[in-house]
Design a protein around this motif. Structure first.
Motif, PDB file in Angstrom:
ATOM      1  N   HIS A 169       0.804  -1.225   0.000  1.00  0.00           N
ATOM      2  CA  HIS A 169       0.000   0.000   0.000  1.00  0.00           C
ATOM      3  C   HIS A 169       0.833   1.269   0.000  1.00  0.00           C
ATOM      4  O   HIS A 169       0.281   2.363  -0.150  1.00  0.00           O
ATOM      5  CB  HIS A 169      -0.900   0.008   1.230  1.00  0.00           C
ATOM      6  N   LEU A 170       2.130   1.183   0.190  1.00  0.00           N
ATOM      7  CA  LEU A 170       2.980   2.376   0.297  1.00  0.00           C
ATOM      8  C   LEU A 170       3.359   2.881  -1.086  1.00  0.00           C
ATOM      9  O   LEU A 170       3.978   2.158  -1.881  1.00  0.00           O
ATOM     10  CB  LEU A 170       4.237   2.053   1.109  1.00  0.00           C
ATOM     11  N   GLY A 171       2.990   4.114  -1.372  1.00  0.00           N
ATOM     12  CA  GLY A 171       3.362   4.734  -2.638  1.00  0.00           C
ATOM     13  C   GLY A 171       4.542   5.669  -2.484  1.00  0.00           C
ATOM     14  O   GLY A 171       5.326   5.574  -1.529  1.00  0.00           O
ATOM     15  N   HIS A 172       4.658   6.613  -3.398  1.00  0.00           N
ATOM     16  CA  HIS A 172       5.746   7.588  -3.364  1.00  0.00           C
ATOM     17  C   HIS A 172       5.245   8.901  -2.763  1.00  0.00           C
ATOM     18  O   HIS A 172       4.083   9.034  -2.381  1.00  0.00           O
ATOM     19  CB  HIS A 172       6.290   7.822  -4.775  1.00  0.00           C
ATOM     20  N   ALA A 173       6.151   9.843  -2.667  1.00  0.00           N
ATOM     21  CA  ALA A 173       5.796  11.163  -2.146  1.00  0.00           C
ATOM     22  C   ALA A 173       4.744  11.818  -3.042  1.00  0.00           C
ATOM     23  O   ALA A 173       4.664  11.560  -4.254  1.00  0.00           O
ATOM     24  CB  ALA A 173       7.036  12.038  -2.032  1.00  0.00           C
ATOM     25  N   ILE A 202      -5.544   5.565  -5.606  1.00  0.00           N
ATOM     26  CA  ILE A 202      -5.007   6.118  -4.357  1.00  0.00           C
ATOM     27  C   ILE A 202      -6.120   6.207  -3.316  1.00  0.00           C
ATOM     28  O   ILE A 202      -7.211   6.718  -3.584  1.00  0.00           O
ATOM     29  CB  ILE A 202      -4.376   7.492  -4.613  1.00  0.00           C
ATOM     30  N   PHE A 203      -5.825   5.696  -2.122  1.00  0.00           N
ATOM     31  CA  PHE A 203      -6.787   5.716  -1.017  1.00  0.00           C
ATOM     32  C   PHE A 203      -6.726   7.019  -0.221  1.00  0.00           C
ATOM     33  O   PHE A 203      -7.748   7.553   0.197  1.00  0.00           O
ATOM     34  CB  PHE A 203      -6.519   4.526  -0.091  1.00  0.00           C
ATOM     35  N   GLY A 204      -5.507   7.540  -0.007  1.00  0.00           N
ATOM     36  CA  GLY A 204      -5.350   8.775   0.764  1.00  0.00           C
ATOM     37  C   GLY A 204      -3.888   9.141   0.876  1.00  0.00           C
ATOM     38  O   GLY A 204      -3.034   8.634   0.144  1.00  0.00           O
ATOM     39  N   ILE A 205      -3.595  10.041   1.804  1.00  0.00           N
ATOM     40  CA  ILE A 205      -2.236  10.545   2.033  1.00  0.00           C
ATOM     41  C   ILE A 205      -1.896  10.330   3.500  1.00  0.00           C
ATOM     42  O   ILE A 205      -2.695  10.605   4.392  1.00  0.00           O
ATOM     43  CB  ILE A 205      -2.116  12.030   1.671  1.00  0.00           C
ATOM     44  N   ARG A 206      -0.687   9.862   3.743  1.00  0.00           N
ATOM     45  CA  ARG A 206      -0.213   9.627   5.105  1.00  0.00           C
ATOM     46  C   ARG A 206       1.256  10.022   5.199  1.00  0.00           C
ATOM     47  O   ARG A 206       2.093   9.477   4.477  1.00  0.00           O
ATOM     48  CB  ARG A 206      -0.362   8.143   5.465  1.00  0.00           C
ATOM     49  N   ASP A 207       1.565  10.996   6.056  1.00  0.00           N
ATOM     50  CA  ASP A 207       2.945  11.458   6.269  1.00  0.00           C
ATOM     51  C   ASP A 207       3.614  11.868   4.966  1.00  0.00           C
ATOM     52  O   ASP A 207       4.793  11.577   4.731  1.00  0.00           O
ATOM     53  CB  ASP A 207       3.782  10.378   6.961  1.00  0.00           C
ATOM     54  N   GLY A 208       2.877  12.496   4.090  1.00  0.00           N
ATOM     55  CA  GLY A 208       3.466  13.019   2.859  1.00  0.00           C
ATOM     56  C   GLY A 208       3.592  12.029   1.729  1.00  0.00           C
ATOM     57  O   GLY A 208       4.186  12.371   0.697  1.00  0.00           O
ATOM     58  N   ILE A 209       3.077  10.807   1.868  1.00  0.00           N
ATOM     59  CA  ILE A 209       3.146   9.821   0.786  1.00  0.00           C
ATOM     60  C   ILE A 209       1.733   9.348   0.476  1.00  0.00           C
ATOM     61  O   ILE A 209       0.839   9.389   1.330  1.00  0.00           O
ATOM     62  CB  ILE A 209       4.048   8.628   1.146  1.00  0.00           C
ATOM     63  N   PRO A 260      -1.837  -1.871  -9.399  1.00  0.00           N
ATOM     64  CA  PRO A 260      -1.360  -0.797  -8.519  1.00  0.00           C
ATOM     65  C   PRO A 260      -0.803  -1.362  -7.213  1.00  0.00           C
ATOM     66  O   PRO A 260      -1.522  -1.955  -6.418  1.00  0.00           O
ATOM     67  CB  PRO A 260      -2.626   0.041  -8.281  1.00  0.00           C
ATOM     68  N   ALA A 261       0.490  -1.161  -7.008  1.00  0.00           N
ATOM     69  CA  ALA A 261       1.154  -1.689  -5.812  1.00  0.00           C
ATOM     70  C   ALA A 261       2.508  -1.012  -5.679  1.00  0.00           C
ATOM     71  O   ALA A 261       2.960  -0.264  -6.564  1.00  0.00           O
ATOM     72  CB  ALA A 261       1.314  -3.203  -5.876  1.00  0.00           C
ATOM     73  N   ASN A 262       3.168  -1.280  -4.568  1.00  0.00           N
ATOM     74  CA  ASN A 262       4.486  -0.719  -4.282  1.00  0.00           C
ATOM     75  C   ASN A 262       5.542  -1.515  -5.034  1.00  0.00           C
ATOM     76  O   ASN A 262       5.789  -2.687  -4.729  1.00  0.00           O
ATOM     77  CB  ASN A 262       4.739  -0.768  -2.774  1.00  0.00           C
TER      78      ASN A 262
END
Length: 355
Positions: free
Chosen positions: A132-136, A148-155, A298-300
């Protein structure tokens, strides 16, 4: 450098020889100390024996005070120390079975050894693999907004529901291509992806590339891959040597499906697949272009654990497709149109194929 290392090694040996007698005197009785001392002296050289004996006499002697870190090692204090030492050991043996035991410890290569099937895809599995972790947020591609589900800590956080659905669809495509006898090519050129790529290709009976893609391998395949060996097989994948030597292909064999695990670095490969109408499957991170592949997942793409899960699922799907194809072929039903031999038979005079 060599002299310094030798000096440090001698200093460590001397420190060990000085500290060992103090430990013997602190935790052992007189008889045990003597036996341990004799056993220790047998494994030492002449100079080391002298240093060991001198340290032992200074530690256990009645008129010499031991070092501050060691307790007085007289005959009266050795027994209580030894008694408490063995009491602690007995307590540790009695309490070693207390607590929770892990019946199935986690192994790093468990996914490679036993890849999951498409039916085993769960959100917990994808979450554990950090899928689930994307890029900045500054590096995102707007065409990935639907994933994209949302934004967390700038990513950006990728929706695992979408990942699971798209991964199941890709697995179904791989299974059907393998069932129809198609050639599947697995591509992963990043460091660390080799083992997962090779394992998936072995399961699906496909081919793999874990090094740099040579530009023109599809658009100019006859010049680059024309000299590669080919073989003729029957419906049960058994080689036919008497037919292999008579094969002469006008063009090199091209894959029927390409699975790319790092599309960002292999844009040339995806462009050549598009020119040759070859369907592609790609792991699309938030910074990649999903329109470059036919079936995006869609994946890391930076997580090796995520890569192992996706490659294992696709490899298992290819394995199931091959099993179904061989099962139908054993009953006499072919899932593809066989190519007649006269189409690729070599002309002994001209040295080329004749139709």
């Amino acid at each position: 450098m060599i002299v310094r290392q030798l000096c440090l090694r001698q200093a460590r040996n001397a420190s060990f020889l000085v500290q060992t007698p103090r430990r013997l005197a602190r935790f052992s009785s007189t008889d045990t100390t003597t036996q341990t001392l004799d056993a220790t002296l047998e494994a030492l050289s002449q100079d080391e024996r002298q240093l060991f004996k001198q340290a032992f006499e200074e530690t256990t002697g009645s008129g010499v005070t031991p070092a501050p870190e060691s307790a007085p090692a007289t005959s009266g204090s050795a027994a209580p120390n030894a008694k408490s030492f063995f009491a602690e050991k007995a307590h540790n043996r009695a309490s070693r079975n207390i607590g929770t035991k892990i019946s199935q410890p986690h192994k790093v290569d468990s996914i490679l050894r036993n890849p999951p099937k498409p039916s085993d895809i769960t959100l917990e599995l994808l979450l554990t693999a950090q899928s689930h972790l994307g890029h900045a947020t500054s590096r995102w591609n707007p065409q990935n907004s639907r994933y994209i589900f949302g934004i967390r800590d700038g990513i950006h956080i990728i929706s695992l529901d979408v990942t699971a659905a798209y991964l199941r669809r890709a697995a179904k495509v791989v299974e059907e291509v393998a069932r129809c006898g198609g050639l599947i090519l697995f591509v992963g050129t990043r460091p660390g992806q080799k083992r997962a790529i090779v394992r998936a290709a072995q399961l699906a009976k496909g081919y793999h590339i874990f090094e740099r893609w040579i530009p023109g391998s599809l658009t100019n395949s006859q010049q680059i891959l024309g000299g590669c060996a080919v073989k003729a097989v029957n419906a049960l994948d058994k080689e036919l040597p008497e037919y292999t030597k008579n094969i002469a292909l006008e063009t090199a064999v091209k894959p029927d499906l390409v699975i790319c695990f790092n599309p960002v670095e292999n844009e040339v490969l995806l462009h050549e697949c598009g020119l040759n109408n070859i369907p592609t499957i790609g792991v699309i991170d938030t910074d990649a272009d999903p329109t470059r592949v036919t079936y995006p997942i869609p994946a890391n793409d930076d997580s090796l654990a995520c890569l192992e899960v996706i490659s294992g699922v696709l490899g298992r799907a290819g394995e199931e497709g091959q099993r179904r194809r061989l099962q139908e072929a054993s009953r006499g039903a072919l899932t593809y149109v066989p190519v007649p031999l006269n189409k690729f038979k070599r002309d002994e005079i001209a040295g080329s194929s004749k139709t």
